[in-house]
Design an enzyme around this catalytic site. Structure first.
Site, PDB file in Angstrom:
ATOM      1  N   ASP A 147     -49.968  37.512   7.133  1.00  0.00           N
ATOM      2  CA  ASP A 147     -48.552  37.405   6.764  1.00  0.00           C
ATOM      3  C   ASP A 147     -47.756  38.575   7.343  1.00  0.00           C
ATOM      4  O   ASP A 147     -48.302  39.461   8.010  1.00  0.00           O
ATOM      5  CB  ASP A 147     -48.373  37.211   5.244  1.00  0.00           C
ATOM      6  CG  ASP A 147     -48.727  38.434   4.431  1.00  0.00           C
ATOM      7  OD1 ASP A 147     -48.738  39.546   4.987  1.00  0.00           O
ATOM      8  OD2 ASP A 147     -48.968  38.270   3.218  1.00  0.00           O
ATOM      9  N   LYS A 154     -42.858  35.196   7.080  1.00  0.00           N
ATOM     10  CA  LYS A 154     -41.420  35.062   7.317  1.00  0.00           C
ATOM     11  C   LYS A 154     -41.030  35.972   8.469  1.00  0.00           C
ATOM     12  O   LYS A 154     -41.486  37.095   8.544  1.00  0.00           O
ATOM     13  CB  LYS A 154     -40.656  35.517   6.081  1.00  0.00           C
ATOM     14  CG  LYS A 154     -40.347  34.397   5.152  1.00  0.00           C
ATOM     15  CD  LYS A 154     -39.409  34.852   4.066  1.00  0.00           C
ATOM     16  CE  LYS A 154     -39.425  33.795   2.988  1.00  0.00           C
ATOM     17  NZ  LYS A 154     -39.129  34.270   1.689  1.00  0.00           N
ATOM     18  N   MET A 157     -39.886  41.586  -4.825  1.00  0.00           N
ATOM     19  CA  MET A 157     -38.916  40.639  -4.230  1.00  0.00           C
ATOM     20  C   MET A 157     -37.593  40.589  -4.995  1.00  0.00           C
ATOM     21  O   MET A 157     -37.039  39.517  -5.214  1.00  0.00           O
ATOM     22  CB  MET A 157     -39.524  39.227  -4.174  1.00  0.00           C
ATOM     23  CG  MET A 157     -40.749  39.120  -3.314  1.00  0.00           C
ATOM     24  SD  MET A 157     -41.588  37.544  -3.439  1.00  0.00           S
ATOM     25  CE  MET A 157     -42.585  37.753  -4.898  1.00  0.00           C
TER      26      MET A 157
HETATM   27  C1  LIG Z   1     -44.666  37.847  -1.448  1.00  0.00           C
HETATM   28  S1  LIG Z   1     -44.771  39.353  -2.312  1.00  0.00           S
HETATM   29  C2  LIG Z   1     -46.401  39.795  -1.930  1.00  0.00           C
HETATM   30  C3  LIG Z   1     -46.960  40.827  -2.864  1.00  0.00           C
HETATM   31  C4  LIG Z   1     -48.378  41.234  -2.489  1.00  0.00           C
HETATM   32  N1  LIG Z   1     -49.281  40.138  -2.658  1.00  0.00           N
HETATM   33  C5  LIG Z   1     -48.860  42.453  -3.282  1.00  0.00           C
HETATM   34  O1  LIG Z   1     -49.826  42.320  -4.055  1.00  0.00           O
HETATM   35  O2  LIG Z   1     -48.300  43.527  -3.117  1.00  0.00           O
HETATM   36  C6  LIG Z   1     -43.820  40.391  -1.268  1.00  0.00           C
HETATM   37  C7  LIG Z   1     -43.174  41.538  -2.018  1.00  0.00           C
HETATM   38  O3  LIG Z   1     -44.135  42.531  -2.320  1.00  0.00           O
HETATM   39  C8  LIG Z   1     -43.502  43.786  -2.332  1.00  0.00           C
HETATM   40  N2  LIG Z   1     -44.142  44.625  -1.308  1.00  0.00           N
HETATM   41  C9  LIG Z   1     -45.241  44.357  -0.624  1.00  0.00           C
HETATM   42  N3  LIG Z   1     -45.572  45.383   0.188  1.00  0.00           N
HETATM   43  C10 LIG Z   1     -44.635  46.318   0.008  1.00  0.00           C
HETATM   44  C11 LIG Z   1     -44.396  47.623   0.541  1.00  0.00           C
HETATM   45  N4  LIG Z   1     -45.216  48.180   1.440  1.00  0.00           N
HETATM   46  N5  LIG Z   1     -43.322  48.307   0.103  1.00  0.00           N
HETATM   47  C12 LIG Z   1     -42.503  47.813  -0.828  1.00  0.00           C
HETATM   48  N6  LIG Z   1     -42.658  46.584  -1.361  1.00  0.00           N
HETATM   49  C13 LIG Z   1     -43.712  45.856  -0.961  1.00  0.00           C
HETATM   50  C14 LIG Z   1     -42.031  43.564  -2.023  1.00  0.00           C
HETATM   51  O4  LIG Z   1     -41.352  43.417  -3.245  1.00  0.00           O
HETATM   52  C15 LIG Z   1     -42.098  42.267  -1.260  1.00  0.00           C
HETATM   53  O5  LIG Z   1     -40.861  41.588  -1.269  1.00  0.00           O
END
Ligand SMILES: C[S@@+](CC[C@H](N)C(=O)[O-])C[C@H]1O[C@@H](n2cnc3c(N)ncnc32)[C@H](O)[C@@H]1O
Length: 269
Positions: free
Chosen positions: A51, A73, A186
Site C-alpha cells: 500500500d 491511494k 485518518m
Molecule cells: C488506512 S489507515 C492504516 C493504519 C495502519 N494499518 C496502522 O496500523 O497504522 C491509514 C492511517 O494510518 C495513520 N498512519 C499510518 N502511518 C502513519 C504515519 N507514519 N504517520 C502518521 N499517521 C500514520 C494515518 O492516520 C493514516 O491516515
C-alpha cells in the site's frame, strides 16, 4: 548484514512456500520498526503487493527481481477496490508465487487485513499473518506520548476519524463521556467537526491535543495544540495525511519531557 542476521537465526525464520500469501505489517514507517519476520518475508517473496504507506527503504529489502505491485491511494485518486486486491492476491498465489501482502502499521488495525484473510481462506489459499507495530501506538511512542500512563488513564481508544457523522461513523458525543485519551487515524479532514462533537460531549476544550504527520519518518512534524484550537492550528500549519491525532492528558507528557531535557541541557553547559 541483514542477510547474515537471517542466517544466524536458523529455524526461527519460516520458509515462504510457493503458492502462499503472507499478510504482513510494516510498522509505522521507519524501516527500523520492521520485524525480523517481515524482513525475512521481503527477502523471500516473488511478488510484493503493497500500500501507499510503505516507505521505499522498506522495499529495498526485497530481492531485486521481486515484482512490486502498488495497491494503494495515489494523489487523491480513488484507491483500487478491495475486491480487486483480494482477487489479485488469490490469482498470484494460484500462479504458485510467494506473495507478500505488505501494509503500513498492522494489517488488522484499520488496514482491511481481516477482509483479505477471509478472502484467502474462502479461496482455499494458504496464508500466514505477521503483525506490525500500528502507527497509533508506535508513532505516538516515538513522539514521546505514552498511550497509557499510570495515574492518567486505564484505557485508550483507537478510532478512525474518517467520518464525523454518527450515522456513518462513531457517536463522538457518547465517546467523549468516557473521558479517555482518543487516538485517531485518518482524521485530518473531519477533525473540525469531530472536535466540536467531543467538546459537546463534555471533553474540556483545553484538552491537550497532538497531531503527528509522517510519524517516525525523516519528514515527521508534530503539532501540539488543544482540542478547541487544533483544527485551526492544523489548517495554518498545512498538515496533511498520513497523520495521527491524539487527544488527552497523555499528550502533556511530551511537553514535560521536553522541558526536562531542555533544563538538563542548560545545566550541562
Ligand atoms: C488506512 S489507515 C492504516 C493504519 C495502519 N494499518 C496502522 O496500523 O497504522 C491509514 C492511517 O494510518 C495513520 N498512519 C499510518 N502511518 C502513519 C504515519 N507514519 N504517520 C502518521 N499517521 C500514520 C494515518 O492516520 C493514516 O491516515
Amino acid at each position: 548484514m541483514i542477510g547474515r542476521m537471517m542466517e544466524d537465526l536458523p529455524g526461527l525464520m519460516p520458509l515462504f512456500q510457493p503458492g502462499t500469501v503472507w499478510l504482513c505489517g510494516a510498522g509505522p514507517g521507519d524501516p527500523g520498526h520492521l520485524t525480523l519476520y517481515v524482513i525475512s518475508a521481503l527477502r523471500q517473496a516473488d511478488v510484493i503487493v503493497h500500500d501507499a504507506l510503505i516507505d521505499p527503504r522498506v522495499l529495498d529489502f526485497a530481492r531485486p527481481e521481486a515484482e512490486r505491485i502498488f495497491a494503494g491511494k495515489r494523489g487523491g485518486k480513488p484507491s483500487i477496490a478491495q475486491d480487486e486486491i483480494c482477487d489479485t492476491l488469490v490469482s498470484l498465489a494460484r500462479r504458485n508465487l510467494r506473495v507478500l501482502r505488505l501494509k503500513g502499521g498492522d494489517p488488522f488495525v484499520f488496514g482491511r487485513g481481516g477482509e483479505e484473510m477471509l478472502a484467502l481462506a474462502e479461496a482455499g489459499v494458504p496464508f500466514k499473518v505477521f503483525p506490525g507495530i500500528t502507527s497509533g501506538l508506535g508513532g505516538l511512542a516515538m513522539a514521546s506520548i505514552p498511550a497509557t500512563m499510570r495515574g492518567i488513564n486505564q484505557a485508550v481508544i483507537l478510532a478512525t476519524g474518517q467520518s464525523a457523522d454518527h450515522h456513518t461513523g462513531l457517536d463522538w458525543i457518547a465517546l467523549a463521556r468516557l473521558n479517555l485519551p482518543v487516538i485517531l487515524y485518518m482524521a485530518v479532514r473531519a477533525l473540525p467537526r469531530i472536535a466540536d462533537q467531543l467538546i459537546a460531549g463534555g471533553m474540556a476544550p483545553e484538552t491537550p491535543t497532538a497531531v503527528i504527520e509522517n510519524a517516525t519518518l525523516p519528514d515527521e512534524r508534530i503539532l501540539i495544540s488543544r482540542l478547541d484550537r487544533v483544527a485551526t492550528d492544523l489548517q495554518h500549519s498545512a498538515f496533511g495525511p498520513p497523520a495521527l491525532v491524539v487527544i488527552g492528558e497523555v499528550v502533556r507528557l511530551r511537553e514535560q519531557l521536553r522541558r526536562l531535557a531542555f533544563q538538563a541541557a542548560r545545566e550541562a553547559v
